[in-house]
Motif scaffolding. Structure first.
Motif, mmCIF file in Angstrom:
data_model
loop_
_atom_site.group_PDB
_atom_site.id
_atom_site.type_symbol
_atom_site.label_atom_id
_atom_site.label_comp_id
_atom_site.label_asym_id
_atom_site.label_seq_id
_atom_site.Cartn_x
_atom_site.Cartn_y
_atom_site.Cartn_z
ATOM 1 N N PHE A 116 18.370 11.145 15.528
ATOM 2 C CA PHE A 116 17.273 10.186 15.373
ATOM 3 C C PHE A 116 16.366 10.632 14.237
ATOM 4 O O PHE A 116 16.023 11.804 14.115
ATOM 5 N N ASN A 117 15.976 9.676 13.406
ATOM 6 C CA ASN A 117 15.048 9.925 12.307
ATOM 7 C C ASN A 117 14.133 8.716 12.201
ATOM 8 O O ASN A 117 14.599 7.588 12.060
ATOM 9 N N GLY A 118 12.809 8.943 12.299
ATOM 10 C CA GLY A 118 11.903 7.809 12.277
ATOM 11 C C GLY A 118 10.480 8.208 11.951
ATOM 12 O O GLY A 118 10.210 9.337 11.495
ATOM 13 N N GLN A 119 9.550 7.298 12.213
ATOM 14 C CA GLN A 119 8.126 7.519 11.953
ATOM 15 C C GLN A 119 7.309 7.054 13.152
ATOM 16 O O GLN A 119 7.641 6.048 13.788
ATOM 17 N N VAL A 120 6.236 7.811 13.437
ATOM 18 C CA VAL A 120 5.316 7.473 14.518
ATOM 19 C C VAL A 120 3.900 7.416 13.943
ATOM 20 O O VAL A 120 3.619 7.932 12.850
ATOM 21 N N ARG A 121 3.008 6.799 14.698
ATOM 22 C CA ARG A 121 1.611 6.718 14.293
ATOM 23 C C ARG A 121 0.812 7.784 15.029
ATOM 24 O O ARG A 121 0.927 7.925 16.254
ATOM 25 N N GLU A 122 0.018 8.527 14.272
ATOM 26 C CA GLU A 122 -0.895 9.521 14.846
ATOM 27 C C GLU A 122 -2.264 9.285 14.229
ATOM 28 O O GLU A 122 -2.523 9.717 13.096
ATOM 29 N N GLY A 123 -3.119 8.609 14.998
ATOM 30 C CA GLY A 123 -4.402 8.208 14.416
ATOM 31 C C GLY A 123 -4.192 7.161 13.357
ATOM 32 O O GLY A 123 -3.662 6.078 13.615
ATOM 33 N N TYR A 124 -4.579 7.485 12.111
ATOM 34 C CA TYR A 124 -4.399 6.577 10.994
ATOM 35 C C TYR A 124 -3.255 7.026 10.084
ATOM 36 O O TYR A 124 -3.092 6.498 8.981
ATOM 37 N N ARG A 125 -2.503 8.004 10.524
ATOM 38 C CA ARG A 125 -1.437 8.551 9.677
ATOM 39 C C ARG A 125 -0.063 8.146 10.206
ATOM 40 O O ARG A 125 0.118 7.900 11.407
ATOM 41 N N ARG A 126 0.881 8.123 9.290
ATOM 42 C CA ARG A 126 2.301 7.934 9.638
ATOM 43 C C ARG A 126 2.990 9.280 9.521
ATOM 44 O O ARG A 126 2.966 9.898 8.466
ATOM 45 N N LEU A 127 3.590 9.718 10.620
ATOM 46 C CA LEU A 127 4.263 11.011 10.631
ATOM 47 C C LEU A 127 5.764 10.799 10.775
ATOM 48 O O LEU A 127 6.225 9.972 11.572
ATOM 49 N N ALA A 128 6.534 11.551 9.988
ATOM 50 C CA ALA A 128 7.992 11.522 10.103
ATOM 51 C C ALA A 128 8.430 12.431 11.241
ATOM 52 O O ALA A 128 7.954 13.562 11.371
ATOM 53 N N ILE A 129 9.336 11.941 12.102
ATOM 54 C CA ILE A 129 9.861 12.722 13.219
ATOM 55 C C ILE A 129 11.376 12.601 13.224
ATOM 56 O O ILE A 129 11.952 11.639 12.687
ATOM 57 N N SER A 130 12.035 13.562 13.842
ATOM 58 C CA SER A 130 13.486 13.540 13.940
ATOM 59 C C SER A 130 13.903 14.337 15.165
ATOM 60 O O SER A 130 13.158 15.181 15.668
ATOM 61 N N ALA A 131 15.114 14.056 15.653
ATOM 62 C CA ALA A 131 15.652 14.764 16.809
ATOM 63 C C ALA A 131 17.164 14.615 16.782
ATOM 64 O O ALA A 131 17.711 13.679 16.173
ATOM 65 N N VAL A 132 17.839 15.536 17.450
ATOM 66 C CA VAL A 132 19.299 15.508 17.522
ATOM 67 C C VAL A 132 19.727 15.846 18.942
ATOM 68 O O VAL A 132 19.115 16.696 19.604
ATOM 69 N N GLY A 133 20.743 15.133 19.434
ATOM 70 C CA GLY A 133 21.266 15.386 20.767
ATOM 71 C C GLY A 133 22.172 16.598 20.797
ATOM 72 O O GLY A 133 22.731 17.026 19.786
ATOM 73 N N GLU A 134 22.354 17.149 21.988
ATOM 74 C CA GLU A 134 23.200 18.335 22.141
ATOM 75 C C GLU A 134 24.673 17.967 21.954
ATOM 76 O O GLU A 134 25.101 16.844 22.229
ATOM 77 N N SER A 135 25.426 18.954 21.509
ATOM 78 C CA SER A 135 26.872 18.773 21.373
ATOM 79 C C SER A 135 27.540 18.950 22.740
ATOM 80 O O SER A 135 27.077 19.716 23.578
ATOM 81 N N VAL A 136 28.645 18.214 22.954
ATOM 82 C CA VAL A 136 29.362 18.240 24.233
ATOM 83 C C VAL A 136 30.811 18.616 23.966
ATOM 84 O O VAL A 136 31.480 17.998 23.128
ATOM 85 N N ALA A 137 31.296 19.630 24.679
ATOM 86 C CA ALA A 137 32.700 20.025 24.561
ATOM 87 C C ALA A 137 33.570 19.076 25.377
ATOM 88 O O ALA A 137 33.200 18.660 26.481
ATOM 89 N N LEU A 138 34.733 18.727 24.832
ATOM 90 C CA LEU A 138 35.601 17.739 25.464
ATOM 91 C C LEU A 138 37.044 18.242 25.464
ATOM 92 O O LEU A 138 37.560 18.662 24.428
ATOM 93 N N ASP A 139 37.668 18.185 26.645
ATOM 94 C CA ASP A 139 39.080 18.561 26.799
ATOM 95 C C ASP A 139 39.867 17.298 27.120
ATOM 96 O O ASP A 139 39.632 16.652 28.155
ATOM 97 N N VAL A 140 40.807 16.916 26.241
ATOM 98 C CA VAL A 140 41.603 15.700 26.408
ATOM 99 C C VAL A 140 43.051 16.106 26.677
ATOM 100 O O VAL A 140 43.667 16.799 25.859
ATOM 101 N N LYS A 141 43.594 15.654 27.819
ATOM 102 C CA LYS A 141 44.969 15.998 28.200
ATOM 103 C C LYS A 141 45.936 14.896 27.786
ATOM 104 O O LYS A 141 45.574 13.717 27.734
ATOM 105 N N PRO A 142 47.196 15.265 27.510
ATOM 106 C CA PRO A 142 48.173 14.264 27.049
ATOM 107 C C PRO A 142 48.700 13.406 28.203
ATOM 108 O O PRO A 142 48.503 13.712 29.378
ATOM 109 N N ILE A 143 49.423 12.337 27.840
ATOM 110 C CA ILE A 143 50.061 11.460 28.819
ATOM 111 C C ILE A 143 51.306 12.158 29.374
ATOM 112 O O ILE A 143 52.123 12.668 28.607
#
Length: 550
Positions: free
Chosen positions: A217-244
């Motif tokens: 996520f990358n965006g902007q929020v309002r703090e008083g009369y200012r515009r502040l840039a904010i960002s965040a990232v979700g955690e990585s998830v390990a995945l095990d996929v088995k065959p047919i």
């Protein structure tokens, strides 16, 4: 000639200027940066580059790289010409640590590498509490093509002005957004957050060990009369996929639970011939999409006409699971009398929790088809017994003796004469009444048989004229029943007329099938009338007239 002269003077003038030295530099606008925070990488080249661009493949192996923008400029200062080309891109680091932005090369020029410091979010000065991203995926390994629900929730603790949340990505895996995102408010640790929730349907197409990088996520929020840039990232998830599994029978259906059910209308096991039966099959499964549900193969049964309907499919997400359902309806039209067994139906599926193949099934069912008790019975003709004529034995009749006859004339009294005259007068009055009586119209005479009995041929003609397929079908069944046929199909098959059988089958399909089957009542009626006339002619020859049907 003049243009060549001017061009020569321009080249001579340009030759008096000197060009600046060529070079390639790379720089970032932030260092250090936070995990999940975008920074701008700028690469600038002075001199001619011939349309070349920097290669960012090595950079993409370490960071998330956005699209590249390009700009160029040329300037002349104190007789010196300088030209430059600038490339810019947004870059994001998913993990904390010290990283090296590699050197770039363009037109023989090379930049210096950059050492970048990426700081974890927990070392920030509390701004990580303003925005964060949570992700969730169902527990346990997945199988190839097994559907799983991947949930993303963005929490923003300040007034959000604008922003962008990326979708999850993984090689050989399909992510599909389910419906629209949900927007609501939640209280977390006593603080009110604006929450955006997105649900993705995830299906891996390849087996192996993988890591799903969290959305950014990358965006902007309002703090008083200012515009502040904010960002965040979700955690990585390990995945095990088995065959047919190699030995799986039929279409691949990985699931935690599969159920096959059925409904019958009517519910009784005994039905009358020609009465339609509706069989509804419902297949429900978790962990697969609605497109993965296989069609159920229903075998043809001798003595029945089968008209399958189009299947209806749907899917929902509930409690972190994908639930899909398919409903199939089949119309069965019994054509013969007797007892019939509908075989068991089975659908193979793979239990992902137990790791083995199982079957969802419905048991076999027996149906008894009987004649319609309300149908009129065919008239039966008495059997004519052939007997030898008896010859009278004339010689055994006794001869009676002749008796003498004596005529005795009785004397009439006055009472006898009065009775004779009265009878004569009464006879004359009766004769006069009959002579002067007005004749009764023939149309006014209605027999009891025309009131209580209806002509099936009249009903058949009326239904054909109105184009009423249902009424025509009922009238035709009643007519063939009067002719002694057990069922309409039996009567049609005995006529040895392929066109007649085909049109009757189309009539039944029009009434009981959903495939938009159409019947030409005019053609069918002509075939029926021609067949009945043939029967009538045969009846006259055999002494059994069918003229009452016309």
């Amino acid at each position: 000639m003049v243009m060549r002269f001017i061009g020569g003077l321009l080249l001579l003038a340009l030759s008096q200027f000197s060009f600046a030295a060529d070079g390639l530099t790379a720089s970032v606008d932030k260092n250090p940066v936070l995990v999940g925070e975008y920074f701008t990488l700028t690469i600038e080249a002075t001199g001619k580059v011939g349309g070349e661009t920097p290669d960012t493949q090595e950079l993409a192996k370490i960071f998330n790289v956005g699209p590249m923008s390009t700009s160029s400029r040329t300037s002349i200062i104190n007789g010196s010409i300088s030209s430059s080309t600038t490339w810019q891109m947004q870059v994001l680091a998913r993990r904390a640590g010290e990283f090296t932005i590699p050197a770039f090369s363009v037109s023989g020029m090379t930049s210096e590498p950059i050492t970048l410091n990426v700081i974890p979010r927990d070392q920030d000065d509390g701004t990580q509490n303003d925005v964060f991203v949570k992700v969730a995926l169902q527990d346990g390994p997945l199988y190839v093509q097994q559907a799983a629900l991947y949930t993303v929730k963005l929490y923003v603790g300040k007034e959000l002005l604008d922003g962008q949340l990326t979708a999850p990505e993984l090689a050989d895996t399909q992510f599909t957004l389910l419906g629209k995102q949900k927007e609501e408010y939640e209280i977390v640790d006593g603080r009110r957050y604006f929450v955006v929730t997105r649900e993705y349907l995830m299906q891996p197409n390849k087996s192996g060990q993988f890591t799903i990088d969290g959305p950014i996520f990358n965006g902007q929020v309002r703090e008083g009369y200012r515009r502040l840039a904010i960002s965040a990232v979700g955690e990585s998830v390990a995945l095990d996929v088995k065959p047919i599994p190699e030995n799986f029978p039929g279409a691949w259906l990985p699931s935690e639970l599969v159920h096959l059910g059925e409904e019958w209308k009517p519910t009784e096991d005994t039905v009358t011939v020609g009465t339609p039966i509706t069989r509804t099959l419902t297949l429900t499964a978790t962990g697969v999409t609605q497109e993965q549900l296989p069609e159920i193969s229903v075998p043809q049964i001798d003595g029945f006409r089968t008209y399958p309907d189009d299947s209806e499919r749907k899917q929902i997400s509930r409690d972190g699971r994908i639930i899909s359902q398919m409903v199939s309806s089949i119309a069965l039209l019994p054509q013969k009398l007797g007892t019939f067994t509908l075989p068991e139906l089975k659908v193979a599926w793979f239990n992902t929790k137990m790791g083995k193949t199982q079957y969802a099934s419905v048991p076999a069912r027996s149906i008894t088809v009987i004649a319609d008790p309300n149908a009129p019975k065919a008239p039966t003709l008495p059997e004519v017994q052939k007997t030898e004529p008896e010859t009278p034995q004339i010689d055994t009749i006794p001869q009676q003796a002749s008796l003498p006859t004596t005529m005795i004339q009785a004397e009439k009294s006055w009472q006898d004469w009065l009775l004779l005259v009265s009878g004569y007068v009464l006879w004359v009055l009766t004769l006069g009444w009959f002579l002067f009586k007005k004749p009764t119209p023939a149309s006014a005479k209605v027999t009891s048989s025309t009131v209580t009995q209806s002509d099936p041929m009249v009903e058949l003609n009326a239904a054909a004229k109105q184009g009423d397929t249902k009424r025509y079908y009922q009238a035709l069944m009643s007519l063939t029943s009067k002719l002694g046929a057990a069922t309409l199909s039996d009567w049609a098959s005995k006529q040895n007329d392929a066109s007649l059988s085909h049109e009757i089958a189309n009539l039944q399909a029009t009434l009981y099938s959903s495939n938009n089957q159409q019947v030409d009542l005019s053609t069918l009626h002509k075939l029926v009338c021609a067949t009945l006339k043939q029967h009538a002619n045969k009846g006259k020859v055999n002494g059994n007239s069918l003229e009452t049907l016309y």
